[in-house]
Design a protein around this motif. Structure first.
Motif, mmCIF file in Angstrom:
data_model
loop_
_atom_site.group_PDB
_atom_site.id
_atom_site.type_symbol
_atom_site.label_atom_id
_atom_site.label_comp_id
_atom_site.label_asym_id
_atom_site.label_seq_id
_atom_site.Cartn_x
_atom_site.Cartn_y
_atom_site.Cartn_z
ATOM 1 N N LEU A 16 0.820 -1.213 0.000
ATOM 2 C CA LEU A 16 0.000 0.000 0.000
ATOM 3 C C LEU A 16 0.856 1.266 0.000
ATOM 4 N N LEU A 17 1.978 1.230 0.704
ATOM 5 C CA LEU A 17 2.887 2.373 0.696
ATOM 6 C C LEU A 17 3.447 2.594 -0.705
ATOM 7 N N CYS A 18 3.830 1.517 -1.360
ATOM 8 C CA CYS A 18 4.343 1.635 -2.727
ATOM 9 C C CYS A 18 3.244 2.088 -3.684
ATOM 10 N N LEU A 19 2.022 1.645 -3.442
ATOM 11 C CA LEU A 19 0.903 2.079 -4.279
ATOM 12 C C LEU A 19 0.672 3.580 -4.132
ATOM 13 N N ARG A 20 0.874 4.089 -2.935
ATOM 14 C CA ARG A 20 0.721 5.527 -2.717
ATOM 15 C C ARG A 20 1.746 6.305 -3.544
ATOM 16 N N PHE A 21 2.998 5.851 -3.548
ATOM 17 C CA PHE A 21 4.014 6.510 -4.363
ATOM 18 C C PHE A 21 3.716 6.333 -5.842
ATOM 19 N N TYR A 22 3.192 5.182 -6.204
ATOM 20 C CA TYR A 22 2.851 4.904 -7.600
ATOM 21 C C TYR A 22 1.815 5.910 -8.108
ATOM 22 N N THR A 23 0.824 6.205 -7.272
ATOM 23 C CA THR A 23 -0.216 7.144 -7.693
ATOM 24 C C THR A 23 0.278 8.590 -7.711
ATOM 25 N N LEU A 24 1.317 8.894 -6.939
ATOM 26 C CA LEU A 24 1.850 10.256 -6.931
ATOM 27 C C LEU A 24 2.714 10.559 -8.152
ATOM 28 N N ILE A 25 3.279 9.541 -8.760
ATOM 29 C CA ILE A 25 4.147 9.736 -9.918
ATOM 30 C C ILE A 25 3.283 10.029 -11.148
ATOM 31 N N SER A 26 3.725 10.967 -11.939
ATOM 32 C CA SER A 26 2.990 11.357 -13.138
ATOM 33 C C SER A 26 2.900 10.196 -14.128
ATOM 34 N N ARG A 27 1.827 10.170 -14.893
ATOM 35 C CA ARG A 27 1.635 9.117 -15.888
ATOM 36 C C ARG A 27 2.673 9.186 -17.005
ATOM 37 N N ASP A 28 3.321 10.338 -17.157
ATOM 38 C CA ASP A 28 4.350 10.484 -18.185
ATOM 39 C C ASP A 28 5.618 9.692 -17.843
ATOM 40 N N ASN A 29 5.854 9.452 -16.560
ATOM 41 C CA ASN A 29 7.048 8.719 -16.119
ATOM 42 C C ASN A 29 6.725 7.227 -16.022
ATOM 43 N N VAL A 30 6.649 6.596 -17.176
ATOM 44 C CA VAL A 30 6.235 5.192 -17.237
ATOM 45 C C VAL A 30 7.251 4.292 -16.537
ATOM 46 N N TRP A 31 8.534 4.515 -16.781
ATOM 47 C CA TRP A 31 9.555 3.636 -16.195
ATOM 48 C C TRP A 31 9.632 3.793 -14.694
ATOM 49 N N GLN A 32 9.442 5.005 -14.210
ATOM 50 C CA GLN A 32 9.441 5.215 -12.762
ATOM 51 C C GLN A 32 8.301 4.433 -12.114
ATOM 52 N N ARG A 33 7.146 4.482 -12.739
ATOM 53 C CA ARG A 33 5.990 3.763 -12.195
ATOM 54 C C ARG A 33 6.208 2.255 -12.248
ATOM 55 N N ARG A 34 6.845 1.781 -13.294
ATOM 56 C CA ARG A 34 7.126 0.339 -13.400
ATOM 57 C C ARG A 34 8.104 -0.107 -12.327
ATOM 58 N N PHE A 35 9.122 0.706 -12.067
ATOM 59 C CA PHE A 35 10.094 0.349 -11.042
ATOM 60 C C PHE A 35 9.457 0.340 -9.650
ATOM 61 N N ILE A 36 8.557 1.279 -9.408
ATOM 62 C CA ILE A 36 7.856 1.294 -8.121
ATOM 63 C C ILE A 36 6.988 0.046 -7.985
ATOM 64 N N ALA A 37 6.291 -0.330 -9.053
ATOM 65 C CA ALA A 37 5.449 -1.534 -9.004
ATOM 66 C C ALA A 37 6.301 -2.787 -8.803
ATOM 67 N N LEU A 38 7.438 -2.842 -9.464
ATOM 68 C CA LEU A 38 8.340 -3.977 -9.302
ATOM 69 C C LEU A 38 8.900 -4.024 -7.880
#
Length: 81
Positions: A16-38
């Motif tokens: 859930l903590l990682c999901l919170r950071f995932y939602t804060l990252i802009s949709r333009d930063n696809v790789w950042q969001r993927r790394f957070i999900a991983l």
């Protein structure tokens, strides 16, 4: 059983903590969001594996306790044929 549930809850809180950071990252930063999900998946898995290993170590009796149990047992005599 209660400790396993607590360990699962800890993994869920990590995700859930990682999901919170995932939602804060802009949709333009696809790789950042993927790394957070991983990181969320791998981190929760590692927390569960290491936590279950630590719980197993905490439940095993110490060598001193095992010696006391062995000393209390009476000698067993085996008769030969």
């Amino acid at each position: 059983m209660l400790l396993k549930a607590g360990l699962f809850l800890l993994c869920l809180l990590w995700a859930l903590l990682c999901l919170r950071f995932y939602t804060l990252i802009s949709r333009d930063n696809v790789w950042q969001r993927r790394f957070i999900a991983l990181g969320a998946g791998l981190g929760a898995g590692l927390i569960y594996i290491l936590g279950s290993m630590i719980l197993t170590l905490l439940r095993t009796p110490s060598p001193a306790e095992m010696e006391r149990e062995v000393q209390q047992v009476e000698d067993v005599r085996v008769q030969g044929r």
